[in-house]
Design a protein around this motif. Structure first.
Motif, PDB file in Angstrom:
ATOM      1  N   ILE A 156       6.856 -13.811  -4.847  1.00  0.00           N
ATOM      2  CA  ILE A 156       7.687 -13.030  -3.900  1.00  0.00           C
ATOM      3  C   ILE A 156       8.204 -11.764  -4.592  1.00  0.00           C
ATOM      4  CG2 ILE A 156       9.718 -13.057  -2.352  1.00  0.00           C
ATOM      5  CD1 ILE A 156       7.714 -15.170  -1.557  1.00  0.00           C
ATOM      6  N   LEU A 157       8.557 -11.891  -5.864  1.00  0.00           N
ATOM      7  CA  LEU A 157       9.002 -10.717  -6.618  1.00  0.00           C
ATOM      8  C   LEU A 157       7.841  -9.716  -6.713  1.00  0.00           C
ATOM      9  CD1 LEU A 157      11.403  -9.521  -8.014  1.00  0.00           C
ATOM     10  CD2 LEU A 157      10.860 -10.792 -10.058  1.00  0.00           C
ATOM     11  N   GLY A 158       6.630 -10.224  -6.923  1.00  0.00           N
ATOM     12  CA  GLY A 158       5.435  -9.363  -6.958  1.00  0.00           C
ATOM     13  C   GLY A 158       5.252  -8.638  -5.630  1.00  0.00           C
ATOM     14  N   LYS A 159       5.490  -9.332  -4.521  1.00  0.00           N
ATOM     15  CA  LYS A 159       5.338  -8.700  -3.199  1.00  0.00           C
ATOM     16  C   LYS A 159       6.395  -7.628  -2.985  1.00  0.00           C
ATOM     17  CE  LYS A 159       3.195 -12.552  -0.784  1.00  0.00           C
ATOM     18  NZ  LYS A 159       3.440 -13.758   0.013  1.00  0.00           N
ATOM     19  N   MET A 160       7.606  -7.854  -3.526  1.00  0.00           N
ATOM     20  CA  MET A 160       8.673  -6.854  -3.370  1.00  0.00           C
ATOM     21  C   MET A 160       8.337  -5.577  -4.130  1.00  0.00           C
ATOM     22  SD  MET A 160      11.999  -9.244  -3.899  1.00  0.00           S
ATOM     23  CE  MET A 160      13.186  -7.913  -4.048  1.00  0.00           C
ATOM     24  N   LEU A 161       7.623  -5.762  -5.237  1.00  0.00           N
ATOM     25  CA  LEU A 161       7.335  -4.650  -6.138  1.00  0.00           C
ATOM     26  C   LEU A 161       6.254  -3.715  -5.580  1.00  0.00           C
ATOM     27  CD1 LEU A 161       7.155  -5.527  -9.884  1.00  0.00           C
ATOM     28  CD2 LEU A 161       6.026  -3.514  -9.015  1.00  0.00           C
ATOM     29  N   ALA A 162       5.272  -4.319  -4.921  1.00  0.00           N
ATOM     30  CA  ALA A 162       4.087  -3.547  -4.528  1.00  0.00           C
ATOM     31  C   ALA A 162       4.230  -2.916  -3.145  1.00  0.00           C
ATOM     32  CB  ALA A 162       2.885  -4.485  -4.527  1.00  0.00           C
ATOM     33  N   HIS A 163       3.629  -1.716  -3.001  1.00  0.00           N
ATOM     34  CA  HIS A 163       3.492  -1.125  -1.670  1.00  0.00           C
ATOM     35  C   HIS A 163       2.180  -0.328  -1.655  1.00  0.00           C
ATOM     36  CE1 HIS A 163       4.199   0.917   2.065  1.00  0.00           C
ATOM     37  NE2 HIS A 163       5.278   0.164   2.249  1.00  0.00           N
ATOM     38  N   PRO A 164       1.332  -0.508  -0.637  1.00  0.00           N
ATOM     39  CA  PRO A 164       0.037   0.208  -0.632  1.00  0.00           C
ATOM     40  C   PRO A 164       0.204   1.722  -0.695  1.00  0.00           C
ATOM     41  CG  PRO A 164       0.371  -1.046   1.421  1.00  0.00           C
ATOM     42  CD  PRO A 164       1.479  -1.419   0.498  1.00  0.00           C
ATOM     43  N   LEU A 165       1.292   2.256  -0.121  1.00  0.00           N
ATOM     44  CA  LEU A 165       1.473   3.720  -0.146  1.00  0.00           C
ATOM     45  C   LEU A 165       1.822   4.214  -1.547  1.00  0.00           C
ATOM     46  CD1 LEU A 165       3.338   4.428   3.209  1.00  0.00           C
ATOM     47  CD2 LEU A 165       0.932   4.850   2.648  1.00  0.00           C
ATOM     48  N   THR A 166       2.424   3.340  -2.363  1.00  0.00           N
ATOM     49  CA  THR A 166       2.693   3.717  -3.755  1.00  0.00           C
ATOM     50  C   THR A 166       1.365   3.879  -4.486  1.00  0.00           C
ATOM     51  OG1 THR A 166       4.726   2.438  -3.700  1.00  0.00           O
ATOM     52  CG2 THR A 166       3.902   3.018  -5.881  1.00  0.00           C
ATOM     53  N   ASP A 167       0.459   2.893  -4.322  1.00  0.00           N
ATOM     54  CA  ASP A 167      -0.851   2.936  -5.002  1.00  0.00           C
ATOM     55  C   ASP A 167      -1.659   4.137  -4.510  1.00  0.00           C
ATOM     56  OD1 ASP A 167      -0.059   0.634  -6.217  1.00  0.00           O
ATOM     57  OD2 ASP A 167      -1.160  -0.693  -4.858  1.00  0.00           O
ATOM     58  N   LYS A 168      -1.645   4.350  -3.180  1.00  0.00           N
ATOM     59  CA  LYS A 168      -2.410   5.458  -2.604  1.00  0.00           C
ATOM     60  C   LYS A 168      -1.861   6.797  -3.110  1.00  0.00           C
ATOM     61  CE  LYS A 168      -3.853   7.160   1.889  1.00  0.00           C
ATOM     62  NZ  LYS A 168      -3.412   7.277   3.273  1.00  0.00           N
ATOM     63  N   GLY A 169      -0.541   6.915  -3.120  1.00  0.00           N
ATOM     64  CA  GLY A 169       0.106   8.158  -3.565  1.00  0.00           C
ATOM     65  C   GLY A 169      -0.196   8.437  -5.025  1.00  0.00           C
ATOM     66  N   LEU A 170      -0.136   7.402  -5.864  1.00  0.00           N
ATOM     67  CA  LEU A 170      -0.376   7.592  -7.303  1.00  0.00           C
ATOM     68  C   LEU A 170      -1.817   8.003  -7.547  1.00  0.00           C
ATOM     69  CD1 LEU A 170       0.607   7.442 -10.227  1.00  0.00           C
ATOM     70  CD2 LEU A 170      -0.002   5.015 -10.231  1.00  0.00           C
ATOM     71  N   SER A 171      -2.735   7.345  -6.830  1.00  0.00           N
ATOM     72  CA  SER A 171      -4.138   7.666  -7.026  1.00  0.00           C
ATOM     73  C   SER A 171      -4.407   9.121  -6.621  1.00  0.00           C
ATOM     74  CB  SER A 171      -4.942   6.622  -6.256  1.00  0.00           C
ATOM     75  OG  SER A 171      -6.087   7.117  -5.764  1.00  0.00           O
ATOM     76  N   ALA A 172      -3.778   9.615  -5.533  1.00  0.00           N
ATOM     77  CA  ALA A 172      -3.947  11.022  -5.116  1.00  0.00           C
ATOM     78  C   ALA A 172      -3.354  11.967  -6.167  1.00  0.00           C
ATOM     79  CB  ALA A 172      -3.271  11.238  -3.770  1.00  0.00           C
ATOM     80  N   PHE A 173      -2.176  11.647  -6.690  1.00  0.00           N
ATOM     81  CA  PHE A 173      -1.559  12.514  -7.719  1.00  0.00           C
ATOM     82  C   PHE A 173      -2.480  12.622  -8.931  1.00  0.00           C
ATOM     83  CE2 PHE A 173       3.047  11.293  -6.358  1.00  0.00           C
ATOM     84  CZ  PHE A 173       3.017  12.259  -5.355  1.00  0.00           C
TER      85      PHE A 173
END
Ligand code: E4P
Length: 220
Positions: free
Chosen positions: A188-205
């Motif tokens: 559950i802590l892992g789920k709180m940490l992750a967000h697909p838009l964070t991964d997408k945003g980082l990959s674009a940067f």
């Protein structure tokens, strides 16, 4: 809001402790039964890794057995909080242990009435199991609302430790209500940490910066 990890898994405890996310640990006999290795060694390690309160549960069911076990568990470290089941003998043990200066966490709480009694007996923490209530078709979070309100009305110094958490929305709700602690399984802590838009945003940067570097070869 304090976050405890509801696990006896050393790898997960180290992982999230290194991120500064672990204020404490809760374990129970079922969680320990899931881990390989000597449970005594596991408890010893957990108590060393985590600086905050570590709840270790008794398995005796009489006051005398619980007190004897509490003394034994307390030898693992000063940060051990003794987890006691919500039964009459358990409350007697809570009272006696409080007199000795040993903190307790009363577990298997399923109603606000039980939480009031555990607090009156002297528990440092009460653990209402909200997920198991949800599973039984009763809104678990409703008792968190009641307990937090009642403890506030009477300035009880017992902490409400929201247990049996099943998903990140439980954490947000518990926080809005003002419960002092939530104890979370590592996933559950892992789920709180992750967000697909964070991964997408980082990959674009990162890929945009690669373009900048190609166009400016001398850039350091
Ligand atoms: C709390 O202290 C318990 O260890 C735990 O939260 C119980 O959760 P479960 O209902 O997922 O077993």
């Amino acid at each position: 809001m304090k976050i405890f990890l509801d696990t006896a898994n050393i790898e997960s405890i180290k992982k999230y402790n290194d991120m500064g996310l672990v204020d404490g640990i809760t374990t129970n006999p079922t969680l320990l039964s899931k881990e390989k290795g000597n449970p005594a060694e596991i408890m010893r390690q957990v108590v060393k890794i985590v600086k905050g309160p570590v709840s270790l549960e008794v398995v005796g069911t009489t006051t005398a057995e619980m007190i004897e076990e509490a003394h034994r568990l307390k030898k693992y470290g000063q940060n051990v909080v003794v987890k006691i089941p919500m039964i009459p003998d358990g409350l007697k043990a809570v009272k006696k242990l409080k007199e000795e200066g040993i903190e307790t966490n009363v577990t298997l709480i399923f109603s606000a009435n039980q939480a009031i009694l555990a607090a009156k007996a002297g528990a440092a923490y009460v653990s209402p199991f909200i997920g198991r209530l949800d599973d039984a078709g009763q809104e678990g979070m409703a008792i968190i609302r009641e307990i937090v309100q009642i403890f506030k009305n009477y300035q009880f110094d017992t902490n409400v430790l929201v247990a049996s958490v099943r998903h990140p929305l439980h954490v947000i709700e518990a926080g809005k209500i003002g419960a002092q602690v939530v104890t979370l399984p590592p996933d559950i802590l892992g789920k709180m940490l992750a967000h697909p838009l964070t991964d997408k945003g980082l990959s674009a940067f990162l890929s945009d910066w690669e373009k900048v570097k190609r166009e400016n070869p001398n850039l350091t």
